[in-house]
Design a protein around this motif. Sequence first.
Motif, PDB file in Angstrom:
ATOM      1  N   GLY A   1       3.034   7.916  53.293  1.00 44.10           N
ATOM      2  CA  GLY A   1       3.559   9.276  53.224  1.00 44.10           C
ATOM      3  C   GLY A   1       4.888   9.433  53.948  1.00 44.10           C
ATOM      4  N   ILE A   2       5.019   8.784  55.089  1.00 46.20           N
ATOM      5  CA  ILE A   2       6.266   8.880  55.865  1.00 46.20           C
ATOM      6  C   ILE A   2       7.410   8.209  55.125  1.00 46.20           C
ATOM      7  N   ASP A   3       7.155   7.035  54.563  1.00 43.53           N
ATOM      8  CA  ASP A   3       8.213   6.353  53.816  1.00 43.53           C
ATOM      9  C   ASP A   3       8.607   7.139  52.566  1.00 43.53           C
ATOM     10  N   ALA A   4       7.641   7.780  51.932  1.00 43.23           N
ATOM     11  CA  ALA A   4       7.973   8.622  50.779  1.00 43.23           C
ATOM     12  C   ALA A   4       8.846   9.802  51.202  1.00 43.23           C
ATOM     13  N   TYR A   5       8.521  10.397  52.340  1.00 37.15           N
ATOM     14  CA  TYR A   5       9.330  11.499  52.883  1.00 37.15           C
ATOM     15  C   TYR A   5      10.745  11.018  53.192  1.00 37.15           C
ATOM     16  N   CYS A   6      10.857   9.843  53.813  1.00 38.67           N
ATOM     17  CA  CYS A   6      12.180   9.326  54.188  1.00 38.67           C
ATOM     18  C   CYS A   6      13.018   8.991  52.956  1.00 38.67           C
ATOM     19  N   ARG A   7      12.390   8.461  51.935  1.00 42.98           N
ATOM     20  CA  ARG A   7      13.141   8.156  50.710  1.00 42.98           C
ATOM     21  C   ARG A   7      13.651   9.430  50.050  1.00 42.98           C
ATOM     22  N   LYS A   8      12.851  10.488  50.134  1.00 38.57           N
ATOM     23  CA  LYS A   8      13.268  11.761  49.556  1.00 38.57           C
ATOM     24  C   LYS A   8      14.384  12.402  50.370  1.00 38.57           C
ATOM     25  N   GLN A   9      14.270  12.325  51.682  1.00 42.18           N
ATOM     26  CA  GLN A   9      15.245  12.979  52.560  1.00 42.18           C
ATOM     27  C   GLN A   9      16.505  12.144  52.784  1.00 42.18           C
ATOM     28  N   TYR A  10      16.323  10.825  52.913  1.00 39.39           N
ATOM     29  CA  TYR A  10      17.426   9.960  53.325  1.00 39.39           C
ATOM     30  C   TYR A  10      17.714   8.819  52.345  1.00 39.39           C
ATOM     31  N   GLN A  11      16.921   8.730  51.268  1.00 36.11           N
ATOM     32  CA  GLN A  11      17.078   7.689  50.243  1.00 36.11           C
ATOM     33  C   GLN A  11      16.788   6.276  50.758  1.00 36.11           C
ATOM     34  N   GLN A  12      16.078   6.177  51.873  1.00 33.09           N
ATOM     35  CA  GLN A  12      15.701   4.881  52.428  1.00 33.09           C
ATOM     36  C   GLN A  12      14.358   5.008  53.143  1.00 33.09           C
ATOM     37  N   PRO A  13      13.588   3.919  53.255  1.00 40.11           N
ATOM     38  CA  PRO A  13      12.360   3.976  54.048  1.00 40.11           C
ATOM     39  C   PRO A  13      12.682   4.106  55.529  1.00 40.11           C
ATOM     40  N   PHE A  14      11.686   4.457  56.310  1.00 35.21           N
ATOM     41  CA  PHE A  14      11.876   4.713  57.738  1.00 35.21           C
ATOM     42  C   PHE A  14      12.550   3.551  58.446  1.00 35.21           C
ATOM     43  N   ALA A  15      12.126   2.324  58.156  1.00 35.54           N
ATOM     44  CA  ALA A  15      12.620   1.157  58.887  1.00 35.54           C
ATOM     45  C   ALA A  15      14.113   0.938  58.720  1.00 35.54           C
ATOM     46  N   LYS A  16      14.702   1.475  57.658  1.00 26.62           N
ATOM     47  CA  LYS A  16      16.126   1.268  57.391  1.00 26.62           C
ATOM     48  C   LYS A  16      17.000   2.439  57.861  1.00 26.62           C
ATOM     49  N   LEU A  17      16.390   3.448  58.453  1.00 25.74           N
ATOM     50  CA  LEU A  17      17.152   4.599  58.930  1.00 25.74           C
ATOM     51  C   LEU A  17      17.848   4.276  60.244  1.00 25.74           C
ATOM     52  N   GLY A  18      18.870   5.048  60.564  1.00 27.85           N
ATOM     53  CA  GLY A  18      19.507   4.949  61.863  1.00 27.85           C
ATOM     54  C   GLY A  18      18.596   5.481  62.950  1.00 27.85           C
ATOM     55  N   ALA A  19      18.917   5.145  64.200  1.00 28.15           N
ATOM     56  CA  ALA A  19      18.068   5.545  65.321  1.00 28.15           C
ATOM     57  C   ALA A  19      17.895   7.056  65.402  1.00 28.15           C
ATOM     58  N   GLY A  20      18.962   7.809  65.194  1.00 31.96           N
ATOM     59  CA  GLY A  20      18.864   9.266  65.257  1.00 31.96           C
ATOM     60  C   GLY A  20      17.957   9.829  64.187  1.00 31.96           C
ATOM     61  N   GLN A  21      18.046   9.290  62.983  1.00 34.79           N
ATOM     62  CA  GLN A  21      17.180   9.749  61.898  1.00 34.79           C
ATOM     63  C   GLN A  21      15.726   9.368  62.165  1.00 34.79           C
ATOM     64  N   GLN A  22      15.511   8.173  62.679  1.00 39.82           N
ATOM     65  CA  GLN A  22      14.137   7.774  63.020  1.00 39.82           C
ATOM     66  C   GLN A  22      13.547   8.689  64.081  1.00 39.82           C
ATOM     67  N   ASP A  23      14.343   9.036  65.074  1.00 41.11           N
ATOM     68  CA  ASP A  23      13.863   9.952  66.111  1.00 41.11           C
ATOM     69  C   ASP A  23      13.510  11.312  65.520  1.00 41.11           C
ATOM     70  N   ALA A  24      14.324  11.786  64.577  1.00 39.94           N
ATOM     71  CA  ALA A  24      14.050  13.082  63.946  1.00 39.94           C
ATOM     72  C   ALA A  24      12.734  13.040  63.185  1.00 39.94           C
ATOM     73  N   VAL A  25      12.472  11.939  62.492  1.00 40.86           N
ATOM     74  CA  VAL A  25      11.214  11.792  61.755  1.00 40.86           C
ATOM     75  C   VAL A  25      10.034  11.746  62.718  1.00 40.86           C
ATOM     76  N   LEU A  26      10.166  10.988  63.803  1.00 37.91           N
ATOM     77  CA  LEU A  26       9.071  10.904  64.774  1.00 37.91           C
ATOM     78  C   LEU A  26       8.805  12.249  65.438  1.00 37.91           C
ATOM     79  N   HIS A  27       9.860  13.000  65.725  1.00 36.08           N
ATOM     80  CA  HIS A  27       9.666  14.341  66.297  1.00 36.08           C
ATOM     81  C   HIS A  27       8.960  15.257  65.301  1.00 36.08           C
ATOM     82  N   ALA A  28       9.285  15.130  64.023  1.00 34.02           N
ATOM     83  CA  ALA A  28       8.604  15.946  63.011  1.00 34.02           C
ATOM     84  C   ALA A  28       7.115  15.603  62.954  1.00 34.02           C
ATOM     85  N   LEU A  29       6.803  14.320  63.075  1.00 36.60           N
ATOM     86  CA  LEU A  29       5.399  13.910  63.122  1.00 36.60           C
ATOM     87  C   LEU A  29       4.710  14.476  64.359  1.00 36.60           C
TER      88      LEU A  29
END
Length: 239
Positions: free
Chosen positions: A123-151
Amino acid sequence: MGHDPARREFLRLLGVAVPAGMTLCACGGPGGSGVHAASPNAFLATEEMDFIRAAVARLIPADALGPGADQAGVPTFIDLQLAGPYGRAERWYMQGPWPSGVDSQGYQLRYTPAQVYRHAIAGIDAYCRKQYQQPFAKLGAGQQDAVLHALEDGKMDLGDLPSKTFFNLLWQNTQEGYLADPAYGGNRDFAGWKLIGFPGPRYNYVREIGQFGQPYQQPFVSLIGRAPTAALAHAGDVG
């Protein structure tokens, strides 16, 4: 996440109570939750392990105090735990009903920990692909932090799995892997114990009892010796 010193300071000052009786077993969970055929891991598929490595590296980053969770082997610890009795919730009461309870009631889901991870990561990777066009592991540190805070804030839709529940489970398991005995795959090179000043479970400390205020000079030791990583590497050769 990576710029918040509170998490690492929490580890340094308090440590965590690692559940007793954790048993490693490279077996998949029920209901098709086992290891994917192409994965070299005990339970996690390759893309799932990519998520875990990236996520724990943000939860406990490397800094002047020592290695981060990824370098300390926490992903291996989590993978092995999900493959064993913990991942299958063998010692949990898992019968219904499954009401939407409050935090004080503890775990209320029908899913085992292994199922929680599999469902949440997809579910998280699907969200990241929709929001950022990449899975979580390929996001920048700031974007990863934003996703983790949302969780953490419960603001991500993961269907009938509350995102806050997954975040809390991931954070708990990350702490456990960082501070558990290296016999369980994490705490590589005693990174967590060096941080909190715990030398390991020696059979006795009789000689040191009267040496108040003096530094403890003995080397760190695991339940399986002073080189637990090497012992784990050859575990498959036993019997």
